[in-house]
Design a protein around this motif. Structure first.
Motif, PDB file in Angstrom:
ATOM      1  N   ALA A  18      67.970  21.384 -46.561  1.00  0.00           N
ATOM      2  CA  ALA A  18      66.882  21.296 -47.527  1.00  0.00           C
ATOM      3  C   ALA A  18      65.750  22.254 -47.192  1.00  0.00           C
ATOM      4  CB  ALA A  18      66.347  19.868 -47.577  1.00  0.00           C
ATOM      5  N   GLN A  19      65.718  22.763 -45.950  1.00  0.00           N
ATOM      6  CA  GLN A  19      64.679  23.707 -45.580  1.00  0.00           C
ATOM      7  C   GLN A  19      64.961  25.107 -46.114  1.00  0.00           C
ATOM      8  OE1 GLN A  19      61.948  22.562 -43.889  1.00  0.00           O
ATOM      9  NE2 GLN A  19      62.902  20.580 -44.156  1.00  0.00           N
ATOM     10  N   GLU A  20      66.196  25.367 -46.533  1.00  0.00           N
ATOM     11  CA  GLU A  20      66.586  26.690 -46.968  1.00  0.00           C
ATOM     12  C   GLU A  20      66.226  26.934 -48.428  1.00  0.00           C
ATOM     13  OE1 GLU A  20      67.465  29.530 -46.587  1.00  0.00           O
ATOM     14  OE2 GLU A  20      68.370  29.796 -44.640  1.00  0.00           O
ATOM     15  N   THR A  21      66.349  28.208 -48.875  1.00  0.00           N
ATOM     16  CA  THR A  21      66.316  28.509 -50.299  1.00  0.00           C
ATOM     17  C   THR A  21      67.768  28.583 -50.760  1.00  0.00           C
ATOM     18  OG1 THR A  21      66.030  30.845 -49.665  1.00  0.00           O
ATOM     19  CG2 THR A  21      64.054  29.611 -50.300  1.00  0.00           C
ATOM     20  N   LEU A  22      68.303  29.776 -50.987  1.00  0.00           N
ATOM     21  CA  LEU A  22      69.706  29.905 -51.363  1.00  0.00           C
ATOM     22  C   LEU A  22      70.560  29.990 -50.097  1.00  0.00           C
ATOM     23  CD1 LEU A  22      71.809  30.278 -53.599  1.00  0.00           C
ATOM     24  CD2 LEU A  22      71.381  32.733 -53.495  1.00  0.00           C
ATOM     25  N   PRO A  23      71.460  29.024 -49.857  1.00  0.00           N
ATOM     26  CA  PRO A  23      72.271  29.033 -48.632  1.00  0.00           C
ATOM     27  C   PRO A  23      73.131  30.289 -48.530  1.00  0.00           C
ATOM     28  CG  PRO A  23      72.425  26.920 -49.752  1.00  0.00           C
ATOM     29  CD  PRO A  23      71.723  27.847 -50.696  1.00  0.00           C
ATOM     30  N   VAL A  24      73.411  30.717 -47.308  1.00  0.00           N
ATOM     31  CA  VAL A  24      74.230  31.902 -47.065  1.00  0.00           C
ATOM     32  C   VAL A  24      75.627  31.455 -46.654  1.00  0.00           C
ATOM     33  CG1 VAL A  24      74.504  34.007 -45.709  1.00  0.00           C
ATOM     34  CG2 VAL A  24      72.211  33.246 -46.377  1.00  0.00           C
ATOM     35  N   TYR A  25      76.586  31.554 -47.593  1.00  0.00           N
ATOM     36  CA  TYR A  25      77.966  31.225 -47.301  1.00  0.00           C
ATOM     37  C   TYR A  25      78.778  32.523 -47.285  1.00  0.00           C
ATOM     38  CZ  TYR A  25      76.567  26.392 -48.270  1.00  0.00           C
ATOM     39  OH  TYR A  25      75.948  25.169 -48.243  1.00  0.00           O
ATOM     40  N   SER A  26      80.037  32.447 -47.698  1.00  0.00           N
ATOM     41  CA  SER A  26      80.896  33.638 -47.723  1.00  0.00           C
ATOM     42  C   SER A  26      81.058  34.186 -49.130  1.00  0.00           C
ATOM     43  CB  SER A  26      82.270  33.306 -47.125  1.00  0.00           C
ATOM     44  OG  SER A  26      82.144  32.852 -45.794  1.00  0.00           O
ATOM     45  N   ASP A  27      80.171  33.784 -50.056  1.00  0.00           N
ATOM     46  CA  ASP A  27      80.257  34.217 -51.448  1.00  0.00           C
ATOM     47  C   ASP A  27      80.245  35.744 -51.589  1.00  0.00           C
ATOM     48  OD1 ASP A  27      78.496  32.016 -50.690  1.00  0.00           O
ATOM     49  OD2 ASP A  27      78.578  31.410 -52.785  1.00  0.00           O
ATOM     50  N   TYR A  28      79.537  36.408 -50.689  1.00  0.00           N
ATOM     51  CA  TYR A  28      79.357  37.854 -50.813  1.00  0.00           C
ATOM     52  C   TYR A  28      80.683  38.612 -50.730  1.00  0.00           C
ATOM     53  CZ  TYR A  28      79.763  37.894 -45.682  1.00  0.00           C
ATOM     54  OH  TYR A  28      80.206  37.750 -44.387  1.00  0.00           O
ATOM     55  N   LEU A  29      81.711  38.024 -50.131  1.00  0.00           N
ATOM     56  CA  LEU A  29      83.005  38.691 -50.037  1.00  0.00           C
ATOM     57  C   LEU A  29      83.781  38.660 -51.338  1.00  0.00           C
ATOM     58  CD1 LEU A  29      84.122  37.438 -46.506  1.00  0.00           C
ATOM     59  CD2 LEU A  29      83.379  39.748 -47.126  1.00  0.00           C
ATOM     60  N   SER A  30      83.357  37.834 -52.296  1.00  0.00           N
ATOM     61  CA  SER A  30      83.998  37.780 -53.614  1.00  0.00           C
ATOM     62  C   SER A  30      83.317  38.754 -54.560  1.00  0.00           C
ATOM     63  CB  SER A  30      83.948  36.351 -54.176  1.00  0.00           C
ATOM     64  OG  SER A  30      84.684  35.470 -53.371  1.00  0.00           O
ATOM     65  N   ASP A  31      83.178  40.018 -54.102  1.00  0.00           N
ATOM     66  CA  ASP A  31      82.543  41.066 -54.897  1.00  0.00           C
ATOM     67  C   ASP A  31      81.175  40.619 -55.392  1.00  0.00           C
ATOM     68  OD1 ASP A  31      82.296  43.543 -56.080  1.00  0.00           O
ATOM     69  OD2 ASP A  31      83.292  42.952 -57.935  1.00  0.00           O
ATOM     70  N   ASN A  32      80.404  40.002 -54.482  1.00  0.00           N
ATOM     71  CA  ASN A  32      79.124  39.410 -54.861  1.00  0.00           C
ATOM     72  C   ASN A  32      78.076  39.666 -53.771  1.00  0.00           C
ATOM     73  OD1 ASN A  32      77.476  38.083 -56.622  1.00  0.00           O
ATOM     74  ND2 ASN A  32      78.310  36.043 -56.250  1.00  0.00           N
ATOM     75  N   VAL A  33      78.036  40.910 -53.279  1.00  0.00           N
ATOM     76  CA  VAL A  33      77.110  41.274 -52.200  1.00  0.00           C
ATOM     77  C   VAL A  33      75.662  41.047 -52.624  1.00  0.00           C
ATOM     78  CG1 VAL A  33      76.338  43.152 -50.705  1.00  0.00           C
ATOM     79  CG2 VAL A  33      78.752  42.945 -51.306  1.00  0.00           C
ATOM     80  N   PHE A  34      75.379  41.203 -53.909  1.00  0.00           N
ATOM     81  CA  PHE A  34      74.015  41.041 -54.423  1.00  0.00           C
ATOM     82  C   PHE A  34      73.456  39.653 -54.131  1.00  0.00           C
ATOM     83  CE2 PHE A  34      71.606  39.462 -58.197  1.00  0.00           C
ATOM     84  CZ  PHE A  34      70.394  40.079 -57.898  1.00  0.00           C
ATOM     85  N   LEU A  35      74.320  38.659 -53.973  1.00  0.00           N
ATOM     86  CA  LEU A  35      73.852  37.293 -53.758  1.00  0.00           C
ATOM     87  C   LEU A  35      73.069  37.157 -52.452  1.00  0.00           C
ATOM     88  CD1 LEU A  35      74.186  34.862 -55.614  1.00  0.00           C
ATOM     89  CD2 LEU A  35      76.077  34.089 -54.184  1.00  0.00           C
ATOM     90  N   ILE A  36      73.347  38.003 -51.461  1.00  0.00           N
ATOM     91  CA  ILE A  36      72.608  37.918 -50.193  1.00  0.00           C
ATOM     92  C   ILE A  36      71.785  39.173 -49.908  1.00  0.00           C
ATOM     93  CG2 ILE A  36      74.259  36.302 -49.192  1.00  0.00           C
ATOM     94  CD1 ILE A  36      75.370  38.636 -47.550  1.00  0.00           C
TER      95      ILE A  36
END
Length: 321
Positions: A18-36
């Protein structure tokens, strides 16, 4: 006793998440580098729309879930714009946020050569809430109401691409603020997190192409450090492209009990201007909260495609489909 342990673990993980904003998972590897990395906004020859849905600890009530919508595209010759909307729920806690991004891409190479320096800045508004009215056991200290509070934050990012080489650095949550969501007094809200990514794309188009990468992150407040060791492989089949990825995240906190570590295989397919991928994350180690894995689906569509002025570059820069 098992139920009590599960509740305590969920509440502990909820408080941290709950202290975070957008959590950092492995989404960026699904052609989604912009997410992080905000510097990736509009970085390629096509605009990208991505939808993700993540479910953790299947079968456990109140388990974490996350949904994101992201879009980014080039506007003009050097400017990129992006948008992220997310909904993150974790037990009695939830957060919703919207993030807008401005990026600038500077071509510093010769004609026909990819040599690009990029900068990105994201501003976000986040609303956090905790639903105390749903607590099963009344607590005289807790007011049994829904607490809610909003705050603003910002991310700064840089990127450098040269032919098949790519690198990113992002400082997340750099705007300090304070809130009273968990107490009557203002609490310091230091959410700063630093991310660095390096990788290289190589291989012939008519064979298997590879993209090894390394993503490192550090959390300032807790001193936690993580590293993702990634490998992706791409293969064309007619008008489609199949790709698979394997990521291993390892913590480096000097924890005497057990470091964080988990394995994430990903499989995806691109066809024309559409993509779909499935992500499965499995915790490893001797101490496990639950044997169930984490599941995620990503759907994507490419829009506003422009001709690629250069022929060499990683898939994040020049999408072939």
């Amino acid at each position: 006793m098992k139920k009590v342990i599960e509740v305590l673990m969920v509440l502990f993980c909820i408080h941290i998440s709950a202290q975070e904003t957008l959590p950092v998972y492995s989404d960026y590897l699904s052609d989604n580098v912009f997410l992080i990395h905000p510097a990736a906004a509009g970085i390629g020859n096509t605009g990208k729309i991505r939808l993700t849905a993540r479910n953790q600890w299947s079968g456990i009530e109140g388990a974490p879930t996350l949904q994101t919508f992201s879009f980014h595209s080039r506007v003009g010759d050097n400017t990129g714009l992006g948008l992220v909307i997310f909904n993150d729920k974790n037990g009695y806690h939830s957060q919703q946020g919207v993030q807008g991004t401005f990026a600038y891409h500077l071509n510093i190479g010769r004609l026909g050569e990819l040599n690009q320096l990029s900068f990105g800045l994201s501003l976000m508004a986040v609303n956090n809430s905790v639903d105390e009215s749903q607590f099963v056991i009344p607590d005289p200290v807790i007011s049994q109401i829904i607490r809610s509070e909003s705050y603003f934050n910002a991310d700064f990012s840089m990127a450098y691409h040269r032919n098949g080489f790519f690198s990113y650095f992002t400082a997340k949550n750099i705007m300090l603020s304070a809130r009273t969501l968990y107490s009557d007094r203002y609490e310091s809200l230091n959410l700063r997190r630093y991310l660095a990514t390096v990788g290289y794309f190589f291989g012939k188009e008519d064979r298997i192409q590879f993209e090894p990468s390394l993503m490192m992150q550090a959390i300032e407040r807790t001193g936690e450090k993580f590293a993702d060791f990634n490998i992706k492989a791409y293969k064309k089949f007619g008008k489609a492209q199949l790709w698979v990825a394997l990521s291993y995240r390892q913590g480096f906190d000097g924890n005497d009990t057990q470091e964080l570590n988990y394995m994430t295989p990903i499989v995806g397919v691109n066809m024309n201007d559409f993509m779909v991928s499935y992500t499965y994350t499995k915790l490893t180690g001797d101490i496990l909260f639950d044997d169930a894995g984490y599941h995620q689906i990503t759907l994507g569509m490419n829009v506003f495609k422009r001709p690629a002025p250069r022929q060499i570059g990683c898939p994040n820069i020049y999408n072939a489909f």
